[in-house]
Design a protein around this motif. Structure first.
Motif, PDB file in Angstrom:
ATOM      1  N   ARG A  23       0.457  -1.347   0.038  1.00  0.00           N
ATOM      2  CA  ARG A  23       0.260   0.121  -0.056  1.00  0.00           C
ATOM      3  C   ARG A  23       1.017   1.307  -0.153  1.00  0.00           C
ATOM      4  O   ARG A  23       0.435   2.049  -0.299  1.00  0.00           O
ATOM      5  CB  ARG A  23      -0.734  -0.287   1.430  1.00  0.00           C
ATOM      6  N   THR A  25       0.990   4.139   2.527  1.00  0.00           N
ATOM      7  CA  THR A  25       0.667   4.569   2.773  1.00  0.00           C
ATOM      8  C   THR A  25       1.308   5.514   4.357  1.00  0.00           C
ATOM      9  O   THR A  25       0.817   6.126   4.788  1.00  0.00           O
ATOM     10  CB  THR A  25      -0.914   4.069   3.283  1.00  0.00           C
ATOM     11  N   THR A  83       7.674  -1.539   3.110  1.00  0.00           N
ATOM     12  CA  THR A  83       6.157  -0.952   3.387  1.00  0.00           C
ATOM     13  C   THR A  83       7.022   1.413   3.504  1.00  0.00           C
ATOM     14  O   THR A  83       6.318   1.722   2.260  1.00  0.00           O
ATOM     15  CB  THR A  83       5.722  -0.715   4.550  1.00  0.00           C
ATOM     16  N   SER A  87       5.662   3.148   0.488  1.00  0.00           N
ATOM     17  CA  SER A  87       5.507   5.014   0.433  1.00  0.00           C
ATOM     18  C   SER A  87       6.375   5.943  -0.286  1.00  0.00           C
ATOM     19  O   SER A  87       6.134   6.908  -0.372  1.00  0.00           O
ATOM     20  CB  SER A  87       5.087   5.330   1.846  1.00  0.00           C
ATOM     21  N   LYS A  90       5.961   5.957  -4.262  1.00  0.00           N
ATOM     22  CA  LYS A  90       4.775   6.631  -4.050  1.00  0.00           C
ATOM     23  C   LYS A  90       4.604   8.401  -4.358  1.00  0.00           C
ATOM     24  O   LYS A  90       4.428   8.647  -4.877  1.00  0.00           O
ATOM     25  CB  LYS A  90       3.589   6.399  -3.232  1.00  0.00           C
ATOM     26  N   ARG A  91       4.968   8.642  -3.240  1.00  0.00           N
ATOM     27  CA  ARG A  91       4.927  10.828  -3.016  1.00  0.00           C
ATOM     28  C   ARG A  91       6.140  10.854  -4.051  1.00  0.00           C
ATOM     29  O   ARG A  91       5.879  11.832  -4.410  1.00  0.00           O
ATOM     30  CB  ARG A  91       5.737  10.472  -1.390  1.00  0.00           C
TER      31      ARG A  91
END
Length: 96
Positions: A23, A25, A83, A87, A90-91
């Protein structure tokens, strides 16, 4: 006949479902902090020593429990790092 879903119940699989590294996140500051977590040199040396004893077949039951603990913590650390990397990726992709 009703279908059943087989769910793995080992510790690493449970952690993977909890942390969900795919994910990505985590907030960037948390992700960077997680990436700084690592074993220190003395723990790395202890893992090497235990691994050698395991290859030699000379682990005591207490040492087997210790190496099992290192393995579980290593898997948890790998999930946290995954993770965190996802994250940040994605950012970085979202800010382009």
């Amino acid at each position: 006949m009703p279908s059943t879903t087989t769910v793995s119940r080992d510790g690493v699989s449970i952690l993977n479902r909890l942390i969900r590294p795919d994910r990505g996140t985590l907030p960037a500051t948390a992700a960077r902090a997680f990436l700084k977590i690592d074993f220190d040199d003395s723990d790395r040396q202890r893992m090497r020593d235990l691994s050698q004893k395991a290859r030699d077949g000379t682990l005591t039951p207490d040492e087997q429990a210790e190496i099992d603990s290192f393995e579980l913590v290593g898997h948890l650390l790998a999930l946290l790092h995954s993770t965190a990397r996802q994250s940040l990726k994605k950012r970085n992709g979202a800010s382009r």
